[in-house]
Scaffold this active site. Structure first.
Site, PDB file in Angstrom:
ATOM      1  N   PHE A 125       0.845  -1.194   0.000  1.00  0.00           N
ATOM      2  CA  PHE A 125       0.000   0.000   0.000  1.00  0.00           C
ATOM      3  C   PHE A 125       0.887   1.253   0.000  1.00  0.00           C
ATOM      4  O   PHE A 125       1.914   1.296   0.693  1.00  0.00           O
ATOM      5  CB  PHE A 125      -0.919  -0.014   1.227  1.00  0.00           C
ATOM      6  CG  PHE A 125      -2.003   1.018   1.159  1.00  0.00           C
ATOM      7  CD1 PHE A 125      -3.146   0.792   0.409  1.00  0.00           C
ATOM      8  CD2 PHE A 125      -1.875   2.231   1.819  1.00  0.00           C
ATOM      9  CE1 PHE A 125      -4.149   1.750   0.325  1.00  0.00           C
ATOM     10  CE2 PHE A 125      -2.868   3.198   1.740  1.00  0.00           C
ATOM     11  CZ  PHE A 125      -4.003   2.951   0.991  1.00  0.00           C
ATOM     12  N   ASP A 197       1.362  -5.332   8.134  1.00  0.00           N
ATOM     13  CA  ASP A 197       0.192  -4.458   7.991  1.00  0.00           C
ATOM     14  C   ASP A 197      -1.018  -5.379   7.822  1.00  0.00           C
ATOM     15  O   ASP A 197      -1.088  -6.166   6.874  1.00  0.00           O
ATOM     16  CB  ASP A 197       0.396  -3.557   6.762  1.00  0.00           C
ATOM     17  CG  ASP A 197      -0.784  -2.615   6.524  1.00  0.00           C
ATOM     18  OD1 ASP A 197      -1.911  -2.955   6.922  1.00  0.00           O
ATOM     19  OD2 ASP A 197      -0.572  -1.557   5.911  1.00  0.00           O
ATOM     20  N   TYR A 222     -11.493   0.593  10.090  1.00  0.00           N
ATOM     21  CA  TYR A 222     -12.670   1.093   9.356  1.00  0.00           C
ATOM     22  C   TYR A 222     -13.112   0.164   8.229  1.00  0.00           C
ATOM     23  O   TYR A 222     -14.098   0.436   7.565  1.00  0.00           O
ATOM     24  CB  TYR A 222     -12.446   2.517   8.825  1.00  0.00           C
ATOM     25  CG  TYR A 222     -11.088   2.776   8.199  1.00  0.00           C
ATOM     26  CD1 TYR A 222     -10.769   2.280   6.946  1.00  0.00           C
ATOM     27  CD2 TYR A 222     -10.119   3.499   8.878  1.00  0.00           C
ATOM     28  CE1 TYR A 222      -9.520   2.522   6.385  1.00  0.00           C
ATOM     29  CE2 TYR A 222      -8.869   3.740   8.326  1.00  0.00           C
ATOM     30  CZ  TYR A 222      -8.578   3.248   7.065  1.00  0.00           C
ATOM     31  OH  TYR A 222      -7.346   3.470   6.521  1.00  0.00           O
ATOM     32  N   ARG A 371     -12.397  -3.906  -7.934  1.00  0.00           N
ATOM     33  CA  ARG A 371     -12.173  -4.651  -6.695  1.00  0.00           C
ATOM     34  C   ARG A 371     -13.508  -4.847  -5.974  1.00  0.00           C
ATOM     35  O   ARG A 371     -14.236  -3.886  -5.737  1.00  0.00           O
ATOM     36  CB  ARG A 371     -11.197  -3.872  -5.806  1.00  0.00           C
ATOM     37  CG  ARG A 371     -10.714  -4.664  -4.612  1.00  0.00           C
ATOM     38  CD  ARG A 371      -9.724  -3.859  -3.783  1.00  0.00           C
ATOM     39  NE  ARG A 371     -10.396  -2.815  -3.018  1.00  0.00           N
ATOM     40  CZ  ARG A 371      -9.809  -2.075  -2.080  1.00  0.00           C
ATOM     41  NH1 ARG A 371      -8.528  -2.249  -1.812  1.00  0.00           N
ATOM     42  NH2 ARG A 371     -10.472  -1.147  -1.423  1.00  0.00           N
TER      43      ARG A 371
HETATM   44  C1  LIG Z   1      -2.999  -1.941   3.501  1.00  0.00           C
HETATM   45  C2  LIG Z   1      -3.251  -0.540   3.973  1.00  0.00           C
HETATM   46  N1  LIG Z   1      -2.342   0.068   4.758  1.00  0.00           N
HETATM   47  C3  LIG Z   1      -2.516   1.326   5.197  1.00  0.00           C
HETATM   48  C4  LIG Z   1      -3.651   2.043   4.855  1.00  0.00           C
HETATM   49  C5  LIG Z   1      -3.779   3.477   5.283  1.00  0.00           C
HETATM   50  O1  LIG Z   1      -4.178   3.593   6.577  1.00  0.00           O
HETATM   51  P1  LIG Z   1      -4.448   5.009   7.307  1.00  0.00           P
HETATM   52  O2  LIG Z   1      -5.131   5.902   6.331  1.00  0.00           O
HETATM   53  O3  LIG Z   1      -5.321   4.607   8.457  1.00  0.00           O
HETATM   54  O4  LIG Z   1      -3.163   5.555   7.769  1.00  0.00           O
HETATM   55  C6  LIG Z   1      -4.635   1.436   4.068  1.00  0.00           C
HETATM   56  C7  LIG Z   1      -5.854   2.181   3.713  1.00  0.00           C
HETATM   57  O5  LIG Z   1      -6.734   1.741   3.035  1.00  0.00           O
HETATM   58  C8  LIG Z   1      -4.421   0.122   3.610  1.00  0.00           C
HETATM   59  O6  LIG Z   1      -5.324  -0.488   2.821  1.00  0.00           O
END
Ligand SMILES: Cc1ncc(COP(=O)(O)O)c(C=O)c1O
Length: 411
Positions: A125, A197, A222, A371
């Site tokens: 991500f 993650d 969320y 998706r």
């Molecule tokens: C795999 C992954 N990591 C991190 C995040 C971002 O997280 P945040 O916006 O809570 O920092 C997301 C958001 O969709 C995600 O899908």
């Protein structure tokens, strides 16, 4: 050929069928296949929020902090025990995933000061890659981005220079699920630490952080946890690291004898040392409510339904959509995927927009993925069947072809 009667029978015998009605809007016409991005609102959460606001905040006022102050840890323990395979005192709710990732990656790098390499996946991500690059740039380290993070890809780049391996357990685009146990073991045998993650895993697939001997993990609440937009994230640090790992943001919520307001930062030797500032109490209340619902359903039943839904989706894609130019962009083996499936098509953006116009909410992911999330508590087999039928009809009739692609689109 799978029929509507088949999927109605699957809904009738679904052990989780009662849960769908415990979400606001579950009975409207919308087919929501994006619960892996923002989960639906549980009815109980709206009530809980009302209570925390109207009773605890409105009348308890500052006195309510007596109870609130323990929530990051107590809700973290609940999440850890029910969804993460973590025993007490290793999980807290705090900040966002990005901020937690920064705190824990920095702590990990400080524990391996002579090593100069961070390993991640080029498909990880964006925030993960940005945070890791930022840390590397500030410290003069190197990030090695592998393409695809199967065990052999990770093992091939590990060396005695690897400080940290930071990966997503479930890939946000393809849904590919990595073997946490063997990758963690390989990193450890090279002397590196691991940071997982769990954004696309928590609440959808069983996670065993303690059993896999994971060092660090982060994730959001969320998506499958249904705690609402901007809900606070969680972090996990294995208890063996609580005295040695130091995070870079020295905030007062990590401090020993916090209310003595001492002049020197000296963090507690517990998971609270990874807290920073005042916890987002309203958000934590919603995390608790979401976790309780998932705990009641049970992670094994959630996983079984997630597999059944994604398997149905792939079967329908093969029979209805392959002739229309789609291919499956997710692992075909259920054991190797999370609870979403991506379908590839050259016109994925316009098709996704047409779906939204026809009351089906998917996600578009660049450059060519539609998706589709199968959040097990809120998606019925009939929803999925009807969503796929509308997708087939939109594409076979060409009803997406007149949708304009904005010159500079924000996704
Ligand atoms: C795999 C992954 N990591 C991190 C995040 C971002 O997280 P945040 O916006 O809570 O920092 C997301 C958001 O969709 C995600 O899908």
């Amino acid at each position: 050929m799978i029929t509507r009667a088949d999927v109605e029978e699957l809904d009738r015998t679904d052990p989780l069928r009662g849960f769908r009605d415990r979400f606001v809007g579950a009975d409207d016409d919308l087919i929501y296949l994006d619960g892996n991005s923002l989960g639906r609102l549980p009815v109980a959460s709206a009530d809980r929020l009302f209570d925390v606001v109207h009773s605890q905040w409105a009348h308890g006022l500052v006195r309510s902090w007596e109870s609130w102050i323990s929530w990051p840890r107590s809700v973290g323990d609940l999440l850890g025990a029910t969804l993460l395979g973590a025993t007490e005192g290793q999980v807290v709710i705090s900040d966002s995933t990005s901020v937690n990732l920064y705190k824990l990656a920095a702590a990990a790098l400080d524990l391996r000061p002579s090593r100069r390499t961070i390993v991640t996946d080029s498909g990880n991500f964006p925030t993960d890659r940005y945070v890791l690059s930022g840390l590397a740039s500030a410290r003069g380290l190197r990030v090695v981005e592998i393409d695809g993070a199967a065990l052999q890809d990770v093992a091939a780049v590990l060396s005695d220079d690897t400080a940290l391996v930071a990966l997503s357990h479930v890939d946000y685009r393809t849904g590919a699920l990595l073997p946490m146990d063997s990758i963690t073991a390989a990193a450890h045998s090279a002397g590196a630490l691991v940071l997982w993650d769990l954004c696309h895993s928590v609440g959808a697939v069983p996670v065993s952080l303690d059993a896999c001997a994971v060092d660090f993990a982060v994730g959001c609440t969320y998506k499958y946890v249904n705690a609402g937009p901007g809900a606070p994230a969680f972090l996990y640090v294995a208890s063996a690291l609580h005295s040695s790992a130091r995070q870079p943001i020295w905030g007062w919520f990590g401090q020993q004898a916090q209310f003595e307001m001492g002049s020197v930062y000296s963090p507690v030797e517990s998971i609270e040392r990874f807290l920073v500032g005042s916890p987002p109490i309203l958000g934590i209340a919603l995390v608790e409510s979401g976790v309780r619902l998932l705990a009641e359903a049970g992670i094994d039943r959630l996983r079984a339904k997630g597999i059944a839904l994604t398997s149905l989706l792939i079967s329908l894609a093969d029979s209805w959509l392959a002739p229309l130019g789609f291919s499956v962009g997710s692992p075909r083996s259920a054991a190797d995927r999370g609870s979403h499936v991506s379908l590839r098509h050259d016109d994925a953006y316009r098709i996704s927009q047409a779906l939204i116009e026809h009351q089906v909410v998917p996600d578009f992911r660049r450059p060519d993925l539609v998706r589709l999330g199968c959040s097990p508590l809120t998606t019925s087999f009939s929803d999925l069947y009807e969503g796929m039928r509308r997708l087939r009809d939109i594409v076979s009739s060409g009803r997406y072809l007149d949708i304009e692609i904005p010159a500079r689109r924000v996704t």
